[in-house]
Motif scaffolding. Structure first.
Motif, PDB file in Angstrom:
ATOM      1  N   TYR A 228      72.562 -24.826  17.965  1.00 56.61           N
ATOM      2  CA  TYR A 228      73.243 -24.395  16.735  1.00 56.61           C
ATOM      3  C   TYR A 228      73.036 -25.368  15.577  1.00 56.61           C
ATOM      4  O   TYR A 228      73.313 -25.042  14.414  1.00 56.61           O
ATOM      5  CB  TYR A 228      74.738 -24.195  16.982  1.00 56.61           C
ATOM      6  CG  TYR A 228      75.456 -25.405  17.536  1.00 56.61           C
ATOM      7  CD1 TYR A 228      75.873 -26.435  16.710  1.00 56.61           C
ATOM      8  CD2 TYR A 228      75.720 -25.515  18.908  1.00 56.61           C
ATOM      9  CE1 TYR A 228      76.531 -27.553  17.225  1.00 56.61           C
ATOM     10  CE2 TYR A 228      76.374 -26.625  19.433  1.00 56.61           C
ATOM     11  CZ  TYR A 228      76.774 -27.637  18.583  1.00 56.61           C
ATOM     12  OH  TYR A 228      77.418 -28.737  19.084  1.00 56.61           O
ATOM     13  N   LEU A 229      72.521 -26.564  15.873  1.00 58.60           N
ATOM     14  CA  LEU A 229      72.217 -27.506  14.793  1.00 58.60           C
ATOM     15  C   LEU A 229      71.024 -27.051  13.952  1.00 58.60           C
ATOM     16  O   LEU A 229      70.768 -27.595  12.891  1.00 58.60           O
ATOM     17  CB  LEU A 229      71.946 -28.901  15.370  1.00 58.60           C
ATOM     18  CG  LEU A 229      73.145 -29.602  16.015  1.00 58.60           C
ATOM     19  CD1 LEU A 229      72.735 -30.937  16.613  1.00 58.60           C
ATOM     20  CD2 LEU A 229      74.263 -29.800  15.000  1.00 58.60           C
TER      21      LEU A 229
ATOM     22  N   ARG B 130      72.036 -28.740  21.624  1.00 61.79           N
ATOM     23  CA  ARG B 130      72.896 -28.097  20.619  1.00 61.79           C
ATOM     24  C   ARG B 130      72.051 -27.257  19.654  1.00 61.79           C
ATOM     25  O   ARG B 130      71.926 -27.585  18.471  1.00 61.79           O
ATOM     26  CB  ARG B 130      73.698 -29.139  19.845  1.00 61.79           C
ATOM     27  CG  ARG B 130      74.669 -29.947  20.717  1.00 61.79           C
ATOM     28  CD  ARG B 130      75.619 -30.731  19.817  1.00 61.79           C
ATOM     29  NE  ARG B 130      76.553 -31.524  20.587  1.00 61.79           N
ATOM     30  CZ  ARG B 130      76.463 -32.839  20.786  1.00 61.79           C
ATOM     31  NH1 ARG B 130      75.458 -33.513  20.275  1.00 61.79           N
ATOM     32  NH2 ARG B 130      77.368 -33.490  21.484  1.00 61.79           N
TER      33      ARG B 130
ATOM     34  N   ARG C 257      67.948 -30.453   9.664  1.00 69.32           N
ATOM     35  CA  ARG C 257      68.598 -29.169   9.878  1.00 69.32           C
ATOM     36  C   ARG C 257      68.159 -28.184   8.790  1.00 69.32           C
ATOM     37  O   ARG C 257      68.076 -28.522   7.622  1.00 69.32           O
ATOM     38  CB  ARG C 257      70.119 -29.324   9.844  1.00 69.32           C
ATOM     39  CG  ARG C 257      70.668 -30.219  10.938  1.00 69.32           C
ATOM     40  CD  ARG C 257      72.174 -30.195  10.969  1.00 69.32           C
ATOM     41  NE  ARG C 257      72.690 -28.861  11.261  1.00 69.32           N
ATOM     42  CZ  ARG C 257      73.985 -28.560  11.324  1.00 69.32           C
ATOM     43  NH1 ARG C 257      74.891 -29.494  11.112  1.00 69.32           N
ATOM     44  NH2 ARG C 257      74.377 -27.331  11.592  1.00 69.32           N
TER      45      ARG C 257
ATOM     46  N   ASN D 273      76.067 -38.230   8.407  1.00 67.78           N
ATOM     47  CA  ASN D 273      75.934 -37.534   7.127  1.00 67.78           C
ATOM     48  C   ASN D 273      75.214 -38.359   6.075  1.00 67.78           C
ATOM     49  O   ASN D 273      75.018 -37.902   4.945  1.00 67.78           O
ATOM     50  CB  ASN D 273      77.316 -37.144   6.583  1.00 67.78           C
ATOM     51  CG  ASN D 273      78.108 -36.305   7.561  1.00 67.78           C
ATOM     52  OD1 ASN D 273      79.143 -36.734   8.070  1.00 67.78           O
ATOM     53  ND2 ASN D 273      77.620 -35.107   7.869  1.00 67.78           N
TER      54      ASN D 273
ATOM     55  N   GLU E  70      76.438 -30.593   5.723  1.00 71.01           N
ATOM     56  CA  GLU E  70      76.408 -29.260   6.330  1.00 71.01           C
ATOM     57  C   GLU E  70      77.243 -29.203   7.614  1.00 71.01           C
ATOM     58  O   GLU E  70      77.917 -28.210   7.875  1.00 71.01           O
ATOM     59  CB  GLU E  70      74.968 -28.846   6.628  1.00 71.01           C
ATOM     60  CG  GLU E  70      74.859 -27.427   7.129  1.00 71.01           C
ATOM     61  CD  GLU E  70      73.429 -26.958   7.290  1.00 71.01           C
ATOM     62  OE1 GLU E  70      73.235 -25.850   7.812  1.00 71.01           O
ATOM     63  OE2 GLU E  70      72.510 -27.693   6.902  1.00 71.01           O
ATOM     64  N   ASP E  71      77.189 -30.264   8.423  1.00 79.16           N
ATOM     65  CA  ASP E  71      77.944 -30.250   9.672  1.00 79.16           C
ATOM     66  C   ASP E  71      79.164 -31.164   9.618  1.00 79.16           C
ATOM     67  O   ASP E  71      79.728 -31.518  10.653  1.00 79.16           O
ATOM     68  CB  ASP E  71      77.036 -30.668  10.837  1.00 79.16           C
ATOM     69  CG  ASP E  71      76.525 -32.088  10.689  1.00 79.16           C
ATOM     70  OD1 ASP E  71      76.548 -32.611   9.564  1.00 79.16           O
ATOM     71  OD2 ASP E  71      76.106 -32.675  11.708  1.00 79.16           O
TER      72      ASP E  71
END
Length: 425
Positions: free
Chosen positions: A291-292, A289, A257, A47, A55-56
């Motif tokens: 979805y990232l 992944r 992202r 992060n 965000e994740d």
């Protein structure tokens, strides 16, 4: 013991801590059961990268937040990753959302700014003096090198008097303010381009839509075609030995992202395996992944991870349409559902290329591409301006932090972000 800062001198970190001028802390060791869907972000190394992206991030429950004490961010904290990934830094600004530090992070928190300035500490952590000491005192485990709190407390910081610390920080902050302003402009331009795409091709309110008839929900003149009908996957493999050391390399960690712009990269001398080649204006889709949501349009040529799907439109006028189609939430969801693997799911191009889409006629696509080209050219200009600003800042930083470049005779005008802290003594 009262600390007196000479014009340029050394201060032991342990003395700064003893005199309550500085606090160095690491993160909260949370249990899986303490994570929740709401609460404060639990910041890990991923992060942090010259800023914060939550965000994740996982969230620490409100109940656990009450137990973390000083391990919650405060404005003017200088943050550095010290485990796993080493040396990423960020500065907590007044508008940065509050978050909880994980054990992968350490914070340097100034308690007495009449001795040491927070922003000077932030830039010192990026300089050669800190990095040299860190590698001299670092510890190691079976997993990776790291720099512990004990290691950091054994260091010595070389700094001028507070007024000159402020000047050094102001010069470097001025570059960062310009870079951040350009990043905000890039984000706005991206949103503008995406919104035009959504208005024209999702909501179907393209120019002249009122006069166009629909046949089974598809505007007249549009054609239902598979993705492979207007996009090709490019698989140009390259051996590591055939890459020049200064070739630009884009790993998945460099693809942002939910942004179409490439803002960072490495060089091929950092890679240890074969890669793929891409060209300027190729679309790069992060395969692992999905979805990232890692999809970008390259503004330079280079090499990329083999876990990247390199897409190229079959005609130039498909570019903007193709980019925002594979960037869309709907496409990302389909890529995620159809991905293969459990621990490291990968997008399946064999499936995705067969997806059937309602493709607009060439005239409308060319109109959209013209608008997109104007916006993306502005984005590229801002990206290249930031490259120059970053290079200039990175050249100045070690010279300023070491005192090789004197600021004593300079009359510095502090940038807006520094004005308040610059007068705190």
């Amino acid at each position: 013991m009262k600390l007196q800062m000479p014009m340029w001198g050394q201060l032991k970190i342990s003395d700064l801590i003893e005199n309550e001028s500085l606090e160095i802390g690491d993160g909260y060791r949370a249990k899986n059961s303490e994570m929740a869907s709401v609460g404060l972000p639990f910041a890990r190394a991923g992060n942090i990268n010259n800023g914060f992206d939550f965000e994740d991030a996982d969230f620490l429950s409100e109940k656990s937040v009450a137990q973390v004490g000083d391990k919650i961010s405060q404005p003017d904290d200088a943050v550095i990753t010290t485990k796993g990934t080493f040396g990423r830094v960020a500065y907590v600004r007044p508008n940065t959302p509050r978050f909880v530090y994980s054990p992968q992070l350490c914070y340097w928190r100034v308690r007495n700014s009449s001795v040491i300035q927070p922003r000077f500490v932030y830039y010192w952590l990026q300089g050669p003096d800190f990095l040299s000491q860190a590698f001299q005192v670092k510890s190691s485990t079976d997993m990776a090198d790291y720099t512990s709190l004990t290691d950091q407390r054994r260091m010595v910081i070389t700094a001028p008097d507070v007024e000159n610390q402020k000047k050094i920080a102001a010069i470097l902050s001025a570059y960062d303010e310009l870079i951040e302003n350009n990043q905000r402009r890039i984000a706005l331009l991206e949103k503008m381009a995406e919104e035009i795409y959504r208005e024209w091709f999702v909501r179907m309110r393209f120019p002249g839509y009122e006069k166009v008839k629909k046949i089974k929900g598809v505007p007249s003149g549009w054609e239902v075609r598979p993705l492979s009908g207007f996009a090709s996957e490019i698989k140009r493999g390259v051996k590591k030995r055939n890459l020049s050391d200064d070739e630009k390399y884009l790993g998945l960690e460099h693809i942002p992202r939910r942004s179409i712009s490439i803002k960072e990269w490495a060089t091929a001398n950092t890679v240890d395996s074969d890669k793929l080649l891409f060209q300027e204006r190729d679309i790069l889709f992060g395969k692992i992944r999905p979805y990232l949501h890692k999809v970008v349009l390259a503004h330079f040529s280079g090499a990329c991870s083999s876990d990247t799907i390199v897409l190229r439109p079959k005609e130039n006028f498909y570019e903007g349409y193709l980019l925002f189609t594979v960037f869309s939430d709907t496409f990302i969801e389909l890529a995620t559902v159809a991905s293969k693997g459990t621990k490291m799911p990968r997008a399946d191009w064999g499936f995705l290329k067969k997806l059937e889409l309602a493709v607009p006629d060439a005239k409308l696509l060319k109109m959209f591409q013209t608008k997109f080209e104007i916006l993306f050219s502005q984005i590229v200009n801002l990206l290249r301006a930031n490259e120059v600003l970053t290079a200039s800042r990175d050249l100045l930083l070690p010279r300023l932090i070491s005192g090789k470049l004197s600021v004593e005779q300079l009359n510095i005008r502090f940038p807006p972000g520094m004005e308040e802290s610059a007068h705190v003594n």
